[in-house]
Design a protein around this motif. Structure first.
Motif, PDB file in Angstrom:
ATOM      1  N   GLN A   1      70.124  24.552  63.203  1.00 35.72           N
ATOM      2  CA  GLN A   1      69.345  23.843  62.172  1.00 35.72           C
ATOM      3  C   GLN A   1      69.247  22.442  62.674  1.00 35.72           C
ATOM      4  O   GLN A   1      67.899  22.262  62.952  1.00 35.72           O
ATOM      5  CB  GLN A   1      70.025  24.008  60.675  1.00 35.72           C
ATOM      6  N   GLY A   2      70.095  21.759  63.246  1.00 34.39           N
ATOM      7  CA  GLY A   2      70.007  20.566  63.896  1.00 34.39           C
ATOM      8  C   GLY A   2      69.303  20.723  65.131  1.00 34.39           C
ATOM      9  O   GLY A   2      68.195  19.935  65.291  1.00 34.39           O
ATOM     10  N   TRP A   3      69.466  21.330  65.856  1.00 35.23           N
ATOM     11  CA  TRP A   3      68.885  21.500  67.092  1.00 35.23           C
ATOM     12  C   TRP A   3      67.370  21.968  66.939  1.00 35.23           C
ATOM     13  O   TRP A   3      66.292  21.392  67.786  1.00 35.23           O
ATOM     14  CB  TRP A   3      69.635  22.355  68.333  1.00 35.23           C
ATOM     15  N   GLY A   4      67.224  22.778  66.176  1.00 35.20           N
ATOM     16  CA  GLY A   4      65.940  23.348  65.640  1.00 35.20           C
ATOM     17  C   GLY A   4      65.133  22.390  65.114  1.00 35.20           C
ATOM     18  O   GLY A   4      63.688  22.318  65.593  1.00 35.20           O
ATOM     19  N   GLN A   5      65.499  21.402  64.118  1.00 36.37           N
ATOM     20  CA  GLN A   5      64.969  20.311  63.787  1.00 36.37           C
ATOM     21  C   GLN A   5      64.600  19.436  64.851  1.00 36.37           C
ATOM     22  O   GLN A   5      63.230  18.911  64.720  1.00 36.37           O
ATOM     23  CB  GLN A   5      65.459  19.615  62.627  1.00 36.37           C
ATOM     24  N   SER A   6      65.330  19.092  65.820  1.00 35.08           N
ATOM     25  CA  SER A   6      64.977  18.298  66.961  1.00 35.08           C
ATOM     26  C   SER A   6      63.809  18.712  67.491  1.00 35.08           C
ATOM     27  O   SER A   6      63.068  18.117  68.066  1.00 35.08           O
ATOM     28  CB  SER A   6      66.209  18.011  67.645  1.00 35.08           C
ATOM     29  N   LEU A   7      63.954  20.026  68.000  1.00 37.35           N
ATOM     30  CA  LEU A   7      62.890  20.877  68.591  1.00 37.35           C
ATOM     31  C   LEU A   7      61.472  20.738  67.886  1.00 37.35           C
ATOM     32  O   LEU A   7      60.466  20.385  68.372  1.00 37.35           O
ATOM     33  CB  LEU A   7      63.338  22.307  69.007  1.00 37.35           C
ATOM     34  N   ASP A   8      61.644  20.751  66.499  1.00 43.53           N
ATOM     35  CA  ASP A   8      60.400  20.955  65.786  1.00 43.53           C
ATOM     36  C   ASP A   8      59.724  19.300  65.919  1.00 43.53           C
ATOM     37  O   ASP A   8      58.545  19.238  66.250  1.00 43.53           O
ATOM     38  CB  ASP A   8      60.463  20.842  64.453  1.00 43.53           C
ATOM     39  N   ARG A   9      60.394  18.338  66.090  1.00 45.59           N
ATOM     40  CA  ARG A   9      60.182  16.865  66.410  1.00 45.59           C
ATOM     41  C   ARG A   9      59.560  16.717  67.716  1.00 45.59           C
ATOM     42  O   ARG A   9      58.624  16.158  68.080  1.00 45.59           O
ATOM     43  CB  ARG A   9      61.356  15.902  65.931  1.00 45.59           C
ATOM     44  N   LEU A  10      60.354  17.255  68.735  1.00 47.28           N
ATOM     45  CA  LEU A  10      59.891  17.437  70.179  1.00 47.28           C
ATOM     46  C   LEU A  10      58.616  18.048  70.413  1.00 47.28           C
ATOM     47  O   LEU A  10      57.751  17.184  70.884  1.00 47.28           O
ATOM     48  CB  LEU A  10      61.083  18.156  70.817  1.00 47.28           C
ATOM     49  N   VAL A  11      58.332  19.134  69.626  1.00 49.72           N
ATOM     50  CA  VAL A  11      57.024  19.764  69.765  1.00 49.72           C
ATOM     51  C   VAL A  11      55.993  18.857  69.314  1.00 49.72           C
ATOM     52  O   VAL A  11      54.702  18.710  69.820  1.00 49.72           O
ATOM     53  CB  VAL A  11      57.091  21.101  68.888  1.00 49.72           C
ATOM     54  N   GLU A  12      56.240  18.145  68.001  1.00 50.54           N
ATOM     55  CA  GLU A  12      55.257  17.247  67.439  1.00 50.54           C
ATOM     56  C   GLU A  12      54.762  16.062  68.548  1.00 50.54           C
ATOM     57  O   GLU A  12      53.753  15.814  68.897  1.00 50.54           O
ATOM     58  CB  GLU A  12      55.771  16.837  66.123  1.00 50.54           C
ATOM     59  N   VAL A  13      55.830  15.488  69.060  1.00 49.64           N
ATOM     60  CA  VAL A  13      55.757  14.435  70.045  1.00 49.64           C
ATOM     61  C   VAL A  13      55.107  14.925  71.118  1.00 49.64           C
ATOM     62  O   VAL A  13      54.024  13.983  71.649  1.00 49.64           O
ATOM     63  CB  VAL A  13      57.227  13.867  70.532  1.00 49.64           C
ATOM     64  N   VAL A  14      55.017  16.060  71.888  1.00 55.66           N
ATOM     65  CA  VAL A  14      54.520  16.335  72.979  1.00 55.66           C
ATOM     66  C   VAL A  14      53.134  17.007  72.650  1.00 55.66           C
ATOM     67  O   VAL A  14      52.234  16.841  73.546  1.00 55.66           O
ATOM     68  CB  VAL A  14      55.391  17.384  73.850  1.00 55.66           C
ATOM     69  N   THR A  15      52.794  17.479  71.406  1.00 53.72           N
ATOM     70  CA  THR A  15      51.619  18.104  71.323  1.00 53.72           C
ATOM     71  C   THR A  15      50.542  16.953  70.672  1.00 53.72           C
ATOM     72  O   THR A  15      49.393  17.244  70.601  1.00 53.72           O
ATOM     73  CB  THR A  15      51.762  19.437  70.436  1.00 53.72           C
ATOM     74  N   GLN A  16      51.097  16.093  69.901  1.00 52.80           N
ATOM     75  CA  GLN A  16      50.352  15.174  68.999  1.00 52.80           C
ATOM     76  C   GLN A  16      50.378  13.669  69.287  1.00 52.80           C
ATOM     77  O   GLN A  16      49.521  12.943  69.098  1.00 52.80           O
ATOM     78  CB  GLN A  16      50.586  15.389  67.373  1.00 52.80           C
ATOM     79  N   GLN A  17      51.622  13.274  70.035  1.00 50.53           N
ATOM     80  CA  GLN A  17      52.006  11.811  70.132  1.00 50.53           C
ATOM     81  C   GLN A  17      51.610  11.181  71.696  1.00 50.53           C
ATOM     82  O   GLN A  17      51.004  10.425  71.947  1.00 50.53           O
ATOM     83  CB  GLN A  17      53.100  11.271  69.604  1.00 50.53           C
ATOM     84  N   MET A  18      52.084  11.965  72.678  1.00 44.92           N
ATOM     85  CA  MET A  18      51.995  11.837  74.146  1.00 44.92           C
ATOM     86  C   MET A  18      50.789  11.894  74.648  1.00 44.92           C
ATOM     87  O   MET A  18      50.169  13.006  74.414  1.00 44.92           O
ATOM     88  CB  MET A  18      53.047  12.383  74.837  1.00 44.92           C
ATOM     89  N   PRO A  19      50.147  10.756  75.614  1.00 46.68           N
ATOM     90  CA  PRO A  19      49.142  10.975  76.384  1.00 46.68           C
ATOM     91  C   PRO A  19      49.252  12.161  77.424  1.00 46.68           C
ATOM     92  O   PRO A  19      50.550  12.304  77.662  1.00 46.68           O
ATOM     93  CB  PRO A  19      48.705   9.990  76.658  1.00 46.68           C
ATOM     94  N   ASP A  20      48.377  12.845  77.571  1.00 48.15           N
ATOM     95  CA  ASP A  20      48.376  13.835  78.969  1.00 48.15           C
ATOM     96  C   ASP A  20      48.659  13.170  80.158  1.00 48.15           C
ATOM     97  O   ASP A  20      48.336  12.066  80.431  1.00 48.15           O
ATOM     98  CB  ASP A  20      47.126  14.733  78.735  1.00 48.15           C
TER      99      ASP A  20
END
Length: 163
Positions: free
Chosen positions: A144-163
């Protein structure tokens, strides 16, 4: 005991999580290896990571401070064992900088970023010294914890970080 190419052997006391992320490995690696990005996603939902220190070399410090909503803090530190940008990061809490043994070793993490047609096959493995620590980590909510962190990581790399 399983003997295979270094890093591909399945550990006896291992927990892991994997996901295909719609971002290239170099970008996902940056989200893992640059403190300003790691602090945005590290830890399960409801936790923040207000502090992160990284010395991105073998033996270098990797420290995070996680904080719960009620202010409880978890300071984790260890060292990097292997860095192969942008494919692989290995770190452990078994040592402090200078190869000083920690009071108690809990785990070594092996994180890989494999290219799959421009996307990243992300795998995070937590390797433990014994069945008791592995079970304790699972009961703490590893998936659960690593899965939630992974959800947050996906959000950062797909929505927040510039290419």
């Amino acid at each position: 005991m399983t003997h295979a190419h270094a890093g591909s052997a399945v550990a006896e006391h291992e927990l892991s999580i994997t996901r295909l992320i719609d971002a290239p490995p170099a970008k996902v690696f940056r989200a893992w290896s640059e403190p300003q990005w790691l602090m945005k996603w590290w830890g399960p939902h409801g936790m923040t990571t207000p502090e992160c220190e990284m010395q991105l070399w073998v033996g270098g410090l990797f420290r995070t401070l996680m904080r719960t909503a009620d202010g409880t803090e978890y300071n984790n530190q260890g060292v990097f064992l292997e860095i192969v940008a942008p494919r692989r990061l290995v770190f452990t809490d078994a040592f402090r900088p200078g190869w000083v043994p920690a009071a108690k070793a809990f785990m070594t993490a092996v994180v890989t970023f494999d290219d799959e047609h421009g996307k990243t096959r992300y795998t995070a493995r937590a390797l433990h010294w014994n069945a008791e620590d592995c079970r304790a980590h699972e009961e703490m909510g590893f998936h659960q914890g690593w899965g939630q962190s992974l959800d947050r990581l996906v959000e950062v790399v797909t929505q927040q970080m510039p290419d």
